[in-house]
Design a protein around this motif. Sequence first.
Motif, PDB file in Angstrom:
ATOM      1  N   GLY A  89       0.755  -1.289  -0.077  1.00 35.94           N
ATOM      2  CA  GLY A  89       0.042   0.092   0.045  1.00 35.94           C
ATOM      3  C   GLY A  89       0.815   1.358   0.028  1.00 35.94           C
ATOM      4  O   GLY A  89       0.597   2.428  -1.076  1.00 35.94           O
ATOM      5  N   PRO A  90       1.990   1.439   0.756  1.00 38.91           N
ATOM      6  CA  PRO A  90       2.837   2.494   1.043  1.00 38.91           C
ATOM      7  C   PRO A  90       3.262   2.693  -0.396  1.00 38.91           C
ATOM      8  O   PRO A  90       3.460   3.959  -1.015  1.00 38.91           O
ATOM      9  CB  PRO A  90       3.776   2.471   2.104  1.00 38.91           C
ATOM     10  N   THR A 107       1.513   5.310   5.397  1.00 40.43           N
ATOM     11  CA  THR A 107       2.804   4.902   5.902  1.00 40.43           C
ATOM     12  C   THR A 107       2.998   3.309   5.998  1.00 40.43           C
ATOM     13  O   THR A 107       3.856   3.031   5.830  1.00 40.43           O
ATOM     14  CB  THR A 107       3.216   5.590   7.344  1.00 40.43           C
ATOM     15  N   ASP A 108       1.653   2.946   6.135  1.00 45.03           N
ATOM     16  CA  ASP A 108       1.768   1.293   6.554  1.00 45.03           C
ATOM     17  C   ASP A 108       0.336   0.743   5.908  1.00 45.03           C
ATOM     18  O   ASP A 108      -0.564   1.587   6.093  1.00 45.03           O
ATOM     19  CB  ASP A 108       2.165   0.981   8.028  1.00 45.03           C
ATOM     20  N   ASN A 109       0.232  -0.538   6.054  1.00 41.65           N
ATOM     21  CA  ASN A 109      -1.147  -1.503   5.661  1.00 41.65           C
ATOM     22  C   ASN A 109      -2.003  -1.563   6.979  1.00 41.65           C
ATOM     23  O   ASN A 109      -2.990  -1.780   6.572  1.00 41.65           O
ATOM     24  CB  ASN A 109      -0.597  -2.792   5.065  1.00 41.65           C
ATOM     25  N   TRP A 138      -5.972  -2.392  -5.662  1.00 40.45           N
ATOM     26  CA  TRP A 138      -5.770  -1.040  -5.244  1.00 40.45           C
ATOM     27  C   TRP A 138      -5.259  -0.927  -3.975  1.00 40.45           C
ATOM     28  O   TRP A 138      -4.017  -0.201  -3.706  1.00 40.45           O
ATOM     29  CB  TRP A 138      -7.287  -0.480  -5.095  1.00 40.45           C
ATOM     30  N   HIS A 139      -5.421  -1.366  -2.901  1.00 39.77           N
ATOM     31  CA  HIS A 139      -4.900  -1.761  -1.550  1.00 39.77           C
ATOM     32  C   HIS A 139      -4.818  -0.560  -0.888  1.00 39.77           C
ATOM     33  O   HIS A 139      -3.654  -0.482  -0.180  1.00 39.77           O
ATOM     34  CB  HIS A 139      -3.744  -2.815  -1.767  1.00 39.77           C
ATOM     35  N   LEU A 140      -5.444   0.456  -0.981  1.00 43.76           N
ATOM     36  CA  LEU A 140      -5.266   1.743  -0.482  1.00 43.76           C
ATOM     37  C   LEU A 140      -6.451   2.221   0.655  1.00 43.76           C
ATOM     38  O   LEU A 140      -6.497   3.205   1.053  1.00 43.76           O
ATOM     39  CB  LEU A 140      -4.957   2.830  -1.240  1.00 43.76           C
TER      40      LEU A 140
END
Length: 528
Positions: A89-90, A107-109, A138-140
């Motif tokens: 993600g970052p 900054t992190d998942n 996408w993972h955001l």
Amino acid sequence: MTKQLPAAFSMVAAVTACAALPYLMGSCVKAKSDTVPKQPNIVYIMTDDHTAQMMSCYDTRYAETPNLDRIAKDGVRFTNSFVANSLSGPSRACMLTGKHSHANGFTDNEHCVFNGDQPTFPKYLQKAGYETAIFGKWHLESTPQGFDKWEIVPGQGDYYNPRFINMQNDTVVEHGYLTNVITDKSINWMENERDKSKPFCILIHHKAQHRNWLPDTCHLGLYEDRTFPLPDNFFDGYEGRKAAATAEMRISDHMDLIYDLKMDRQDLTSNLKSTYLSFVNRMDSAQRTKFEAFYEPIRKDFFARNLQGRELAEWKYQRYMRDYMKVLKSLDDNVGRVLDYLEEHDLLDNTLVVYTSDQGFYMGEHGWFDKRFMYNESYHTPLVMRLPKGYERRGDVDEMVQNIDYAPTFMQLAGVEVPSDIQGESLVPLLRGEKPEKWRDQLYYHYHEYPAEHAVKRHYGVSTDRYKLIHFYNDIDEWELYDLQEDPSEMNNIYGKPGTETITAEMMERLRRAQEQYDDPIRHQFPI
């Protein structure tokens, strides 16, 4: 005879001279303004956890990736390409914004949701007249913005019969293998859905090569006759590296027999078994029959042998490598489909094609799988580009580049003025064959996610083509310094050793300047 890449990447380079020639030959001619497309299309293909060791235009020891190599052969290969934060993600947030993690807020998942209201390069391209789309991972955590069309997978996505979330926020299940489905959707959008009077930018984001490496059923039998050589430091003892010693990503101890290696048996349990079953239970009966028919004989042989210790660790490594290779085969085939589509529809001359990964990955180096560390296998990422007509650069680009550079590059290509708060540098001068006098000679890195999965300590650092300085912090206070020329595998921490005082002071000053340049607030907690 082997070709040696710069020291910052030499530990993963083993390219034969004859294989490397297509990527080394070529001119560095400056593009002529009258032949450069004013607004070239952009096809950005990004995979997950694909490392340069497993891409044959970088390294011929393990994998064959003929379609990925086509991009490099017809364009450029970046030999010193790195990420700003080796985590999915970052890394994606850095790519979209052109800013380091502390600046874009993701900054992190574990704890972050991407602020989609902030400026991103797709939004700038839309304003410049581009039609934009993203398909795949996408993972955001937030809804995509800046795209005329998007279909994303929830979380990490499903390899089999995957779910997609569309712009109506409906979740739709698609039959098939995820890598194929993402490519189907991407080609269909380019052919049937976009406005062909406009330039376009498409982001094709694959789940492959992400854990747990579930292959397409048509590729299950591949590579079973291959025995992969163990990395020299597979049984690393982590002397002088406290953070490495406490990380939980060793193939020997932390690679799960069921989840990662498919050695499921009714009487066996693991913390990840239910997750594994949720993945394989997505298959239809025909898919599941093929899957079980392939793995069941392997399971019977494995349990009969009752392997222990080093023999078990080496067996796990071979299964890991084979499954990773099978997932990679699907990826490479589908990249070939995209290239073929662009060629058949006369789009290549007016299109920038980019292939990269969100970070590198460990293929047994230090005994590991996964990523996160600033050590080179996960810090370095493959990056190849096929350039539009008029950009005549070919072969290797050796300048130090980072994934915060992608956004300003795409913006400049599209004719968009790059805002002053963008922290990356446009790569367009390099693509033109120029040699900028003031190109960067160092890179900054900051990994934030701890405590979390794999127990990699928080750390930040600075690297040059010769040295790397890292500070591990939070519940640890340890410094590491590496001479990448003498120790490319980063096994010998020379921080504090006699004779390193001068280079330590120089790297400390470089780190101080980098943290000031990028305005990382961590410098106030640990002033230099």
